[in-house]
Design a protein around this motif. Sequence first.
Motif, PDB file in Angstrom:
ATOM      1  N   TYR A 234       0.684  -1.089  -0.079  1.00 29.12           N
ATOM      2  CA  TYR A 234      -0.026   0.102   0.085  1.00 29.12           C
ATOM      3  C   TYR A 234       0.993   1.231   0.048  1.00 29.12           C
ATOM      4  O   TYR A 234       1.983   1.303   0.562  1.00 29.12           O
ATOM      5  CB  TYR A 234      -0.825   0.069   1.245  1.00 29.12           C
ATOM      6  N   LYS A 236       0.237   5.820   0.079  1.00 26.35           N
ATOM      7  CA  LYS A 236      -0.839   6.822  -0.061  1.00 26.35           C
ATOM      8  C   LYS A 236       0.069   8.027  -0.734  1.00 26.35           C
ATOM      9  O   LYS A 236       1.187   8.366  -0.372  1.00 26.35           O
ATOM     10  CB  LYS A 236      -1.176   7.405   1.325  1.00 26.35           C
ATOM     11  N   LYS A 241      -4.629   6.861  -3.456  1.00 20.82           N
ATOM     12  CA  LYS A 241      -4.230   5.875  -2.618  1.00 20.82           C
ATOM     13  C   LYS A 241      -3.810   4.519  -3.444  1.00 20.82           C
ATOM     14  O   LYS A 241      -4.746   4.369  -4.691  1.00 20.82           O
ATOM     15  CB  LYS A 241      -4.985   5.148  -1.325  1.00 20.82           C
ATOM     16  N   VAL A 343       2.556   8.572   5.147  1.00 17.43           N
ATOM     17  CA  VAL A 343       1.762   7.366   5.557  1.00 17.43           C
ATOM     18  C   VAL A 343       1.102   7.347   6.869  1.00 17.43           C
ATOM     19  O   VAL A 343       1.973   7.419   8.065  1.00 17.43           O
ATOM     20  CB  VAL A 343       2.619   6.057   5.378  1.00 17.43           C
ATOM     21  N   PRO A 347      -3.051   2.900   8.355  1.00 19.46           N
ATOM     22  CA  PRO A 347      -4.189   3.502   7.109  1.00 19.46           C
ATOM     23  C   PRO A 347      -5.090   2.698   6.989  1.00 19.46           C
ATOM     24  O   PRO A 347      -5.230   1.549   7.117  1.00 19.46           O
ATOM     25  CB  PRO A 347      -3.106   3.417   6.067  1.00 19.46           C
ATOM     26  N   PHE A 349      -8.133   1.703   3.653  1.00 21.27           N
ATOM     27  CA  PHE A 349      -8.648   1.606   2.181  1.00 21.27           C
ATOM     28  C   PHE A 349      -9.879   1.266   2.021  1.00 21.27           C
ATOM     29  O   PHE A 349     -10.249   0.132   2.109  1.00 21.27           O
ATOM     30  CB  PHE A 349      -7.405   0.805   1.474  1.00 21.27           C
TER      31      PHE A 349
END
Length: 380
Positions: A234, A236, A241, A343, A347, A349
């Motif tokens: 992942y 951002k 994202k 980040v 986080p 999503f």
Amino acid sequence: MHKHYEQVNSQLTQNIAFKLKVPIEAETSSFNTYFCLLLANNILQEKGVENGSNTVISPFSFHLLLSLIAVGSNGRTLEQLFHCLGSKSLEEINSLASQMIDLASPFKESNGVSIGEPDLSFVNAAWVAQHLKLKPSFQEIVEGVYHAEKVVAEVNAWAETATRGLIRSLLTAEALKVVNEDTALILANALYFKETWAQLFDTSKTKQRVFHLLDGEKVHVPFMTSNRFERYLYNKFEDFKILKLPYKTKQLLQMFKSNPEYFNKRFDLVNEKISDFWVPRFKFEFEPPFNRRKAEITEMVDSVTGRLFVRKMFHKCFIEVNEEGTEAAASTAVMIEQQQQSVNPNPSFVADHPFMFMIKEEISGVVFFVGAVLNPSLDS
């Protein structure tokens, strides 16, 4: 309509071809991701955003069909195709095509048993008008590098079979209207992909959530989710994202209206614990429009009294993403006519706004499918 097409097809002789492995000798060019994403971006802008519809195309399918057209082209048309395909010579184009087709045939034999994932297949086909004869050099390419097969039925039936029934009526009623005595060649290919997630989603956890459309409206659609603090690759960025969902055997989303080159670079994705993860199920079919084009196609057939040009191109794609994995298919056909004369620690999503997706092979960079989900409740 069916009878009319059979009559037309009776005037075409199917090109008998064989599956041959072509040794890769020339240094190859890389898959031109930028061109494919630029194409997807144009389609998204012209068709998707305007109508608020979902879009998906197969750059892989386009790339190989354009490669085949390049083999039969000359002059400025060939130069433009070199630029589009990111190649400098026909040797590069054919070598890359051979690698791409091998990539779509990943199955190996072990003690007589076929092994390997994902379920991925790709085939080419060619129909040639009876009064024309393929040039030996072009026929060799069609029969060799592009693995064309003997075609014994109409293009639509062939495409439907090749895509396991997912792509139907590739050539529409409009196509049948333009198939006539001037039609010299019909080239087509078909791609099928089916794979399960490395970690399946629990269907019992799927629930209705709000998805926000571009016009500010809201729709309720089924969202899939994973366990809290599951690890994903992942990152951002300022405006978007990216999260990578691996398939069972393999190790992107993004907004790229103004800069499709984003996907041409490697993102520094980090293995993160995602505190809140939701992504909608979706299933749809998409068929972008293409206008008439002209081209210097001189290297396909002998004894042509008039110039050949691309009369019409057709592309149709299908994709379904659910808790188990992804199933997708694409088919592309071209009709060539003879012309008379920072980040977060934890986080999240949550894909509850329009997003882009890509199915990409990591090592080669080949993009099988790319698309945008603007409204997951459509065509489902």
